[in-house]
Design a protein around this motif. Structure first.
Motif: not given
Length: 258
Positions: A123-152
């Motif tokens: 996922m890409t963006d040129g905008d620095s502010h958008a990247l900050k929000q995007m990374r936070a959203n990925v971290n909160s919505n893409c955590k491992s579904a394997t049950g092995d932990g909470d990491d993306v």
């Protein structure tokens, strides 16, 4: 911000190399979290994964906020849900594919692609502010579904800065193992005429040949930029366009004769 990234802000009224942050206004801005003018907003969106449904919660800012006025990528534009719905209706186009999203903003479409079993999503963006929000959203919505932990698992989804234009795209290739992408996604990423050719140059540089697809979703035709203009400029880069008759606002570009 990654050490290799450049501070760059995309404002709604302009695009180009001279798009920079108004440091004076930003430094004097104070977020009033206790008043009635809180600009923040959460966007809840449900995606269908086979027979299951997953709720994506994106954190960003209201469309009419000062934050969005300074940086277009920190809110959810209407073409993003439209593209997400198209991907859910056509999940096979993503299955085990390498996917790049340009102008990803808050990240809805890239996160959708991730949960629809894309092999890798950048996922890409040129905008620095958008990247900050995007990374936070990925971290909160893409955590491992394997049950092995909470990491993306960042081997399958990650966020990177990408400014548009051939030179920037070639540098991006150099930094990412010269790998091209089976699918490139973009939703409401054309704001001005001056942004069209740098966008298409970027797509032409990064899209896999001969079978790659660039899927563009449009809802707002900013400055009356019609599809015909985009299609003609794409043809100059050997990219032909098919407009999906069943999905409003979806343009699909593929390699073909000039």
């Amino acid at each position: 911000m990654d050490q290799q990234e450049t501070e760059w802000i995309e404002a709604p009224d302009g695009w180009g190399d001279d798009a920079t942050q108004d440091e004076s206004s930003d430094s004097n801005h104070v977020l009033d979290i206790f008043g009635n003018t809180d600009p923040r907003e959460s966007f809840d969106y449900k995606i269908k994964i086979g027979k299951d449904t997953k709720t994506i919660v994106l954190h960003g800012f209201k469309l009419d906020s000062d934050e969005t006025d300074r940086s277009t990528g920190v809110t959810l534009w209407q073409a993003a849900p439209r593209l997400s719905e198209y991907l859910q209706a056509q999940p096979d186009i993503l299955l085990q594919k390498r996917v790049l999203e340009v102008g990803a903003g808050l990240g809805l479409c890239g996160i959708t692609a991730h949960w629809l079993d894309a092999k890798e999503v950048i996922m890409t963006d040129g905008d620095s502010h958008a990247l900050k929000q995007m990374r936070a959203n990925v971290n909160s919505n893409c955590k491992s579904a394997t049950g092995d932990g909470d990491d993306v698992d960042h081997s399958t989804i990650t966020c990177r800065q990408l400014l548009w234009g051939t030179a920037h795209a070639q540098k991006f290739l150099e930094n990412n193992g010269q790998q091209h992408y089976d699918i490139i996604l973009g939703a409401d990423v054309i704001y001005t005429e001056s942004s069209i050719e740098p966008l298409l140059d970027t797509v032409a540089c990064l899209l896999q040949k001969p079978d790659g697809r660039f899927v563009l979703s449009r809802h707002n035709k900013w400055f009356s930029i019609e599809n015909d203009m985009i299609i003609e400029l794409a043809k100059k880069r050997h990219l032909n366009c098919t407009i999906d008759a069943e999905s409003e606002g979806i343009l699909i570009f593929h390699w073909g004769d000039k």
